[in-house]
Write an enzyme that holds these catalytic residues in place. Structure first.
Site: not given
Ligand code: NAD
Length: 471
Positions: A204, A208-209, A226, A260
């Site tokens: 994600g 959030v990471g 990731e 991503c």
């Molecule tokens: P996100 O971080 O908003 O959400 C991902 C997950 O985190 C979801 O399951 C969500 O429920 C959870 N989450 C969201 N906010 C949270 C919080 N405050 N506390 C705990 N959990 C929480 O990401 P997204 O919008 O789903 O994805 C987009 C991002 O992910 C982009 O930045 C993209 O580059 C990245 N991404 C990376 C890869 C990779 O393999 N490196 C692949 C796909 C997407």
């Protein structure tokens, strides 16, 4: 089995801390029973995953069409077939990869066994995003299973149709005692993260990471993160422009730019930019006819928030191609922006949509300085025939991976590790790297009570002397 399945349902609907605590406790008891360690169990789960992919293909295609207006071709190739390839690879090599390694040993250990055992961590929490909501949940899931772990999977609430399908089909095909799906958003995930896991695999955003990293840190739980970032594309005048434009636009347009590893922005001279734009007009017309909105092959933006975020970028610089949008459908056409300043909002965060800004530079050195003045991207793309330029950019910049004269396809080379560096992530997976991610490599020195061995090793005992140091 049915009792456990009902409990999982309760967890899904209530999302209470007590439910999660009990779910994790129950799963830990099963893990400690050793059930997931046998090769037979692991192989069975992987074979069941293949069956699930085959039998549920239509359901998965429909869910992705609902969530993202994703067409069948993209769903089958980027979600289902990709996952299938990873499962087949794990099945093919499982015995070999899970075998004890016997590393070389020094003369002092000549009588001993020196081994590396592959040990599952225990309970793995997999948290998935919405952009490739099937693949990015199921590939880490099967990797963790192949390594002998129990798994709790939390797909993204934004891709709710795909999450619902995962919550339905995973318990149907996989072991319900060891593998659970928890459906929920931020509050559920926040509660879940209060539990102690043995490994967390998160995909994600970088923001959030960091939250996930902090939650994991409380228990010293190892993580793979990731994440995302702005992946630059450098194009010089030696590149075959026709092919370059196709590959760059494809990387930007697939999944509506919500990838991503999508090329985020282009660094090139004004001369290359002008030629690029002329070619891009023809290519986009060839792919999507006069109006990409009418094309069945063009994905929509996931939700209203992301749509609004992206529409604001259309005011940055000048629109050279595209710039059309429709709020009702959350549609944004493939767009190229020129005269963009590095300080413009579109050049701050990852774009994650079908908008491609151009920044003019004069040479590779300026491109390197530009890239190095920003956070490390997930990928660096280089379009040039000049080997020296390719090597210069690869060696003078930091990124998770590199694509030369190509976009996205580096992701599909299963012998390459896929992951970020710095702000774009920690750890890597795919192929053997997926298996390795989910095992602790336990170094074991195994001796017996052989008398000769004891004599050889006795110089370590007091009383110490300088003479003993020379051994
Ligand atoms: P996100 O971080 O908003 O959400 C991902 C997950 O985190 C979801 O399951 C969500 O429920 C959870 N989450 C969201 N906010 C949270 C919080 N405050 N506390 C705990 N959990 C929480 O990401 P997204 O919008 O789903 O994805 C987009 C991002 O992910 C982009 O930045 C993209 O580059 C990245 N991404 C990376 C890869 C990779 O393999 N490196 C692949 C796909 C997407």
């Amino acid at each position: 089995d049915s009792d456990l399945s009902n409990d999982t349902q309760t967890t899904q609907t209530n999302g209470k801390m007590a439910d999660y605590a009990s779910l994790v406790d129950r799963t830990r008891t099963v893990f400690l029973s050793g059930k997931t360690r046998s090769l037979e169990w692991r192989k069975k789960q992987l074979k069941q995953t293949l069956l699930m992919l085959e039998e549920c293909e239509q359901e998965i295609i429909s869910a992705l069409a609902t969530d993202l207006h994703k067409c069948k071709f993209e769903t089958v190739s980027t979600e289902i077939k990709f996952t299938e390839g990873e499962v087949i690879e794990l099945l093919r090599h499982l015995k070999e990869w899970s075998a004890d390694e016997k590393p070389s040993k020094a003369i002092v250990n000549i009588l001993d066994k020196v081994e590396i055992k592959k040990e599952p961590y225990g309970i793995v929490l997999v948290i998935g995003p919405w952009n490739y909501p099937f693949q990015l949940c199921v590939v880490p899931l099967i990797g963790a299973i192949a390594a002998g772990n129990c798994v709790i999977l939390k797909p993204s609430e934004l891709s709710s149709a795909t999450s619902a399908v995962l919550a339905k089909i995973i318990p149907k095909y996989l072991d319900q005692e060891c593998i659970h799906v928890v459906v929920g958003g931020v509050s559920e995930t926040t509660e879940l993260l209060k539990q102690r896991f043995d490994y967390i695999f998160y995909t994600g955003s970088t923001t959030v990471g960091k939250i996930i990293g902090n939650a994991a840190n409380k228990f010293l739980t190892p993580v793979t993160l990731e994440l995302g970032g702005k992946s630059p594309v450098y194009v010089d005048n030696t590149a075959d422009l026709e092919i370059s434009v196709k590959r760059i636009l494809w990387g930007k347009c697939i999944n509506g730019g919500q990838t991503c590893i999508a090329p985020d922005y282009v660094l090139c001279t004004e001369e290359v930019q002008n030629k690029f734009i002329e070619k891009a007009k023809h290519i986009l017309k060839e792919w999507y006819a006069d109006n990409p909105k009418e094309s069945p092959d063009f994905t929509r933006i996931i939700n209203e928030n992301h749509y609004q975020r992206l529409v604001k970028y259309l005011n940055n610089g000048k629109v050279a191609i595209g710039g059309d949008c429709d709020a009702r459908e959350r549609y944004i056409s493939p767009t190229i922006l020129i005269d963009v300043k590095p300080t413009d909002p579109v050049m701050q965060d990852e774009i994650f949509g079908p908008i491609l800004p151009f920044i003019n530079i004069n040479n590779a050195y300026e491109a390197i300085n530009f890239i190095n003045s920003r956070e490390s991207p997930l990928v660096l793309y280089i379009f040039s025939k000049d080997r020296k330029v390719q090597d210069l950019l690869i060696s003078q910049t930091r990124s998770g991976s590199v694509g030369v004269n190509e976009t996205l396809m580096q992701y599909c080379v299963d012998t390459l590790p896929f992951g970020g560096v710095g702000n774009s992530g920690i750890g890597a997976y795919h192929g053997k790297y997926t298996y390795d991610t989910f095992v602790h490599k336990k170094g074991c020195l195994i001796k017996d009570f052989n008398k000769l061995g004891e004599i050889l090793g006795s110089c370590r005992y007091p009383p110490y002397s300088d003479k003993k140091l020379s051994f």
